[in-house]
Design a protein around this motif. Sequence first.
Motif, PDB file in Angstrom:
ATOM      1  N   THR A 191      38.451  76.589  64.728  1.00  0.00           N
ATOM      2  CA  THR A 191      39.321  75.868  63.801  1.00  0.00           C
ATOM      3  C   THR A 191      40.262  74.930  64.546  1.00  0.00           C
ATOM      4  O   THR A 191      40.917  75.329  65.517  1.00  0.00           O
ATOM      5  CB  THR A 191      40.173  76.866  62.989  1.00  0.00           C
ATOM      6  N   VAL A 192      40.294  73.695  64.108  1.00  0.00           N
ATOM      7  CA  VAL A 192      41.323  72.753  64.551  1.00  0.00           C
ATOM      8  C   VAL A 192      42.443  72.782  63.512  1.00  0.00           C
ATOM      9  O   VAL A 192      42.192  72.633  62.316  1.00  0.00           O
ATOM     10  CB  VAL A 192      40.766  71.324  64.698  1.00  0.00           C
ATOM     11  N   ILE A 193      43.667  72.994  63.960  1.00  0.00           N
ATOM     12  CA  ILE A 193      44.810  73.118  63.060  1.00  0.00           C
ATOM     13  C   ILE A 193      45.683  71.879  63.221  1.00  0.00           C
ATOM     14  O   ILE A 193      46.308  71.671  64.263  1.00  0.00           O
ATOM     15  CB  ILE A 193      45.612  74.398  63.361  1.00  0.00           C
ATOM     16  N   GLU A 194      45.708  71.072  62.182  1.00  0.00           N
ATOM     17  CA  GLU A 194      46.523  69.861  62.182  1.00  0.00           C
ATOM     18  C   GLU A 194      47.946  70.209  61.748  1.00  0.00           C
ATOM     19  O   GLU A 194      48.156  70.755  60.675  1.00  0.00           O
ATOM     20  CB  GLU A 194      45.915  68.842  61.215  1.00  0.00           C
ATOM     21  N   LEU A 195      48.896  69.876  62.596  1.00  0.00           N
ATOM     22  CA  LEU A 195      50.313  69.994  62.259  1.00  0.00           C
ATOM     23  C   LEU A 195      50.846  68.576  62.146  1.00  0.00           C
ATOM     24  O   LEU A 195      50.800  67.813  63.111  1.00  0.00           O
ATOM     25  CB  LEU A 195      51.067  70.777  63.341  1.00  0.00           C
ATOM     26  N   ALA A 196      51.347  68.202  60.969  1.00  0.00           N
ATOM     27  CA  ALA A 196      51.692  66.809  60.732  1.00  0.00           C
ATOM     28  C   ALA A 196      52.919  66.699  59.846  1.00  0.00           C
ATOM     29  O   ALA A 196      53.398  67.687  59.279  1.00  0.00           O
ATOM     30  CB  ALA A 196      50.507  66.084  60.090  1.00  0.00           C
ATOM     31  N   ILE A 217      49.905  66.546  65.482  1.00  0.00           N
ATOM     32  CA  ILE A 217      49.248  67.083  66.673  1.00  0.00           C
ATOM     33  C   ILE A 217      48.140  68.023  66.211  1.00  0.00           C
ATOM     34  O   ILE A 217      48.173  68.552  65.098  1.00  0.00           O
ATOM     35  CB  ILE A 217      50.229  67.829  67.596  1.00  0.00           C
ATOM     36  N   ASN A 218      47.154  68.222  67.089  1.00  0.00           N
ATOM     37  CA  ASN A 218      46.061  69.140  66.804  1.00  0.00           C
ATOM     38  C   ASN A 218      46.141  70.351  67.722  1.00  0.00           C
ATOM     39  O   ASN A 218      46.251  70.214  68.949  1.00  0.00           O
ATOM     40  CB  ASN A 218      44.709  68.452  66.983  1.00  0.00           C
ATOM     41  N   LEU A 219      46.092  71.518  67.125  1.00  0.00           N
ATOM     42  CA  LEU A 219      46.019  72.778  67.844  1.00  0.00           C
ATOM     43  C   LEU A 219      44.659  73.401  67.550  1.00  0.00           C
ATOM     44  O   LEU A 219      44.005  73.040  66.573  1.00  0.00           O
ATOM     45  CB  LEU A 219      47.154  73.699  67.396  1.00  0.00           C
ATOM     46  N   GLU A 242      57.418  76.449  69.797  1.00  0.00           N
ATOM     47  CA  GLU A 242      58.152  75.444  69.030  1.00  0.00           C
ATOM     48  C   GLU A 242      57.501  74.078  69.222  1.00  0.00           C
ATOM     49  O   GLU A 242      57.113  73.716  70.345  1.00  0.00           O
ATOM     50  CB  GLU A 242      59.622  75.394  69.457  1.00  0.00           C
ATOM     51  N   PHE A 243      57.378  73.341  68.118  1.00  0.00           N
ATOM     52  CA  PHE A 243      56.804  72.003  68.131  1.00  0.00           C
ATOM     53  C   PHE A 243      57.718  71.063  67.346  1.00  0.00           C
ATOM     54  O   PHE A 243      58.320  71.464  66.358  1.00  0.00           O
ATOM     55  CB  PHE A 243      55.414  71.991  67.482  1.00  0.00           C
ATOM     56  N   GLY A 244      57.774  69.819  67.782  1.00  0.00           N
ATOM     57  CA  GLY A 244      58.543  68.833  67.042  1.00  0.00           C
ATOM     58  C   GLY A 244      59.720  68.325  67.838  1.00  0.00           C
ATOM     59  O   GLY A 244      60.007  68.821  68.937  1.00  0.00           O
ATOM     60  N   PRO A 245      60.413  67.326  67.280  1.00  0.00           N
ATOM     61  CA  PRO A 245      60.089  66.720  65.983  1.00  0.00           C
ATOM     62  C   PRO A 245      58.827  65.864  66.041  1.00  0.00           C
ATOM     63  O   PRO A 245      58.451  65.370  67.100  1.00  0.00           O
ATOM     64  CB  PRO A 245      61.323  65.870  65.689  1.00  0.00           C
ATOM     65  N   ILE A 246      58.184  65.702  64.885  1.00  0.00           N
ATOM     66  CA  ILE A 246      57.007  64.855  64.733  1.00  0.00           C
ATOM     67  C   ILE A 246      57.395  63.678  63.859  1.00  0.00           C
ATOM     68  O   ILE A 246      58.057  63.852  62.836  1.00  0.00           O
ATOM     69  CB  ILE A 246      55.841  65.653  64.113  1.00  0.00           C
ATOM     70  N   GLY A 277      55.545  62.398  54.096  1.00  0.00           N
ATOM     71  CA  GLY A 277      56.598  62.306  53.086  1.00  0.00           C
ATOM     72  C   GLY A 277      57.845  63.076  53.456  1.00  0.00           C
ATOM     73  O   GLY A 277      58.551  63.591  52.586  1.00  0.00           O
ATOM     74  N   GLY A 278      58.125  63.155  54.763  1.00  0.00           N
ATOM     75  CA  GLY A 278      59.313  63.865  55.232  1.00  0.00           C
ATOM     76  C   GLY A 278      59.143  65.367  55.330  1.00  0.00           C
ATOM     77  O   GLY A 278      60.081  66.061  55.736  1.00  0.00           O
ATOM     78  N   GLU A 279      57.978  65.892  54.975  1.00  0.00           N
ATOM     79  CA  GLU A 279      57.721  67.334  55.009  1.00  0.00           C
ATOM     80  C   GLU A 279      56.669  67.648  56.069  1.00  0.00           C
ATOM     81  O   GLU A 279      55.798  66.824  56.367  1.00  0.00           O
ATOM     82  CB  GLU A 279      57.231  67.813  53.645  1.00  0.00           C
ATOM     83  N   TYR A 280      56.757  68.863  56.603  1.00  0.00           N
ATOM     84  CA  TYR A 280      55.765  69.306  57.582  1.00  0.00           C
ATOM     85  C   TYR A 280      54.625  70.040  56.887  1.00  0.00           C
ATOM     86  O   TYR A 280      54.852  70.868  55.999  1.00  0.00           O
ATOM     87  CB  TYR A 280      56.409  70.213  58.631  1.00  0.00           C
TER      88      TYR A 280
END
Length: 278
Positions: free
Chosen positions: A107-112, A100-102, A90-94, A115-118
């Motif tokens: 591969t670097v996976i950006e989770l961001a 964050i980068n995973l 589990e990640f967040g809230p952001i 506009g209020g959406e993930y």
Amino acid sequence: MNAVHTETALESFDADWQEWHAAHERQRAHPHGFLAVTHLHWLGSDPAQLDGAPGTWSVEADVVRVVLAAGESLQRDGRELNTAAGATLEFGPIEERGGINLVSGETVIELAKRGGEYIVRPRHPANTLLRNYQGTPAYTPDAAYAVRGTFVPFEAPRPTAVGAAVEGIQHVYEAPGEIRFTLAGQDLALTAFNGHAPGSLSVLFTDRTSGRTTYAANRSLSVVPAADGSVLLDFNRAVNLPCAYTDLATCPLPPAENRLRVAIEAGEKIPYERQDEQ
């Protein structure tokens, strides 16, 4: 200033710009920069597998959940997050515009949050856009487009909603004030947003070259006001945002008042990758 001093100053101005732009190009072509983005995924409450990323992803109540099967790898800050039997993460809230980068293999996976959406954006150094990148064309540096201005703060920062390069979302920025200046005989003003670096401001704008020789949607210029509010607007250092290169970007558009009615023939031009679309 005599002719020799003028020529020397112009040579120094050109050399400084060349050094700055070369450094900006190196940053842009980073193996895991935005040219390496392979996909743009918008997360929802229904678990889904995502191209370019391991596991099954979903988001609910500002918490992103990733279910990894045995054998799938996802790391954060060099630490493996999966176990031999699999794992639920589990990640967040952001915060808005945060992320964050995973890492999964190369591969670097950006989770961001945008506009209020993930969103999830995998970045891989073998992406075709990055591999084929030729650099960005730009106008020859011209000191006439490095102009002095004044930063005038608003009585209170103004929340300013702007559109985005993708449909369906809005960005809201705090505008601390505007920059007033004169160019081509016209008195102009640009609404400024807070920049990434402390004390800096970011200006998004279009002008009469937009859609002709420069990218149609936006360009960006970073400035740092002095203590007395004076500021140098060097439009030779106006740069393209990620949306000028890829449809997998969520870049903000300029506020309406930043659509200038002068031609700013300085800074970066339409990328080679987009020239057949204008």
